[in-house]
Design an enzyme around this catalytic site. Structure first.
Site, PDB file in Angstrom:
ATOM      1  N   ALA A  69       0.800  -1.221   0.000  1.00  0.00           N
ATOM      2  CA  ALA A  69       0.000   0.000   0.000  1.00  0.00           C
ATOM      3  C   ALA A  69       0.839   1.279   0.000  1.00  0.00           C
ATOM      4  CB  ALA A  69      -0.924  -0.008   1.222  1.00  0.00           C
ATOM      5  N   ASN A  97       1.355  -3.518   8.170  1.00  0.00           N
ATOM      6  CA  ASN A  97       2.372  -4.180   7.359  1.00  0.00           C
ATOM      7  C   ASN A  97       3.121  -3.164   6.511  1.00  0.00           C
ATOM      8  OD1 ASN A  97       1.994  -6.973   8.089  1.00  0.00           O
ATOM      9  ND2 ASN A  97       0.057  -6.901   6.986  1.00  0.00           N
ATOM     10  N   HIS A 123      -1.529   7.401   3.848  1.00  0.00           N
ATOM     11  CA  HIS A 123      -0.173   7.330   4.391  1.00  0.00           C
ATOM     12  C   HIS A 123       0.643   8.503   3.866  1.00  0.00           C
ATOM     13  CE1 HIS A 123      -1.247   3.251   5.537  1.00  0.00           C
ATOM     14  NE2 HIS A 123      -1.494   2.961   4.275  1.00  0.00           N
TER      15      HIS A 123
END
Length: 273
Positions: free
Chosen positions: A127, A195, A225
């Protein structure tokens, strides 16, 4: 006689959740030089219709036996199954693509085991964007790496850190900072969510020096993020807003990252490190 260079790489998948099913479907449609041979699932009946819908139905094997039918095993099962999936693969000199990067921190001996037996553990970008840049900067000196993660409340429910600290997140009307600390600590407190933080840390300065903030944010609909990196070669920042899959803890792009990595294994042209 078949040229060994032309032999297709056999791929097995541990887990057919939102990531595993997407990867399986893509392999079944066709990835050059790859063939889906086996899967491991907890509930065979639940996935019966999906497996029957594939053009070439893979065999169902226990996690610890996937290596028997594969050259590459994609691990996207619950993180508690990491060792059972990965250890027999790397012990036999084969490749494991690991999605449960956070669990690797509790099983770091698997890296030495892979090295001793000629196996490989590959952690896809998942991601995050920009891991190529972090990897490159790590060839020099990285001074600091910081990531701020904001997630919708639904994607954070049940995280051990929230439960153990009795943090109320239901009914939030404004963002709430849940955690600030190292990537190693974040992985323990949010094993289903972070993760990405561990992947970032492994690409750069390690899980103890990579700093993470985690926010429950009712104002966002996507997993967000933001990363800031300072090094002797460059200062750079990155941001990504991931569309959640049917599993709110996982972005759609995570499965696509695995597919991209698989395509690189036999590609004539690879872009990016």
């Amino acid at each position: 006689m078949t040229d060994a260079k032309q032999a297709k790489l056999r791929v097995a998948i541990a887990g057919l959740g939102s990531i595993g099913a997407r990867v399986a479907r893509e392999l079944d449609r066709g990835i050059d030089g790859m063939v889906l041979t086996a899967v491991a699932v907890r509930d065979k009946d639940k996935h019966h219709a999906f497996l029957d819908s594939l053009r070439a139905r893979p065999v169902i094997l226990p996690l610890e036996n996937l290596w028997e039918a594969a050259d590459i095993v994609v691990e996207c099962a619950p993180s508690r199954n990491l060792r059972a999936t990965v250890e027999p693969v790397v012990r036999r000199g084969k490749t494991a693509i690991v999605l449960s990067a956070g669990a690797l921190l509790d099983h770091e001996d698997l890296i030495a085991l892979a090295k001793a037996h000629g196996g490989r553990i590959m952690v896809p970008t998942g991601a995050l964007i920009g891991l190529d840049a972090v990897n490159a900067a790590a060839c020099g000196v990285i001074h600091s790496v910081r990531m701020v993660t904001r997630k919708p409340v639904d994607g954070l429910r049940g995280a051990p850190f929230i439960v153990e600290n009795n943090i109320a997140i239901d009914g939030l009307r404004e963002p709430l900072k849940l955690f600030e600390g190292s990537a190693r600590q974040a992985a323990k407190g949010f094993p289903a969510n972070l993760n990405v933080a561990v992947a970032l840390s492994l690409a750069g300065i390690g899980p103890d020096r990579t700093m993470i903030e985690i926010w429950a944010d009712p104002t966002v609909e996507r997993n967000t993020h933001r990363i800031e990196v300072a090094s002797d070669s460059a200062r750079f920042s990155m941001g990504i807003e991931n569309i959640p899959s049917e599993n709110p803890r996982t972005g759609v792009i995570t499965a696509l990252s695995v597919i991209s990595l698989l395509r690189k294994q036999r590609a004539s042209l690879c872009v990016g490190t």
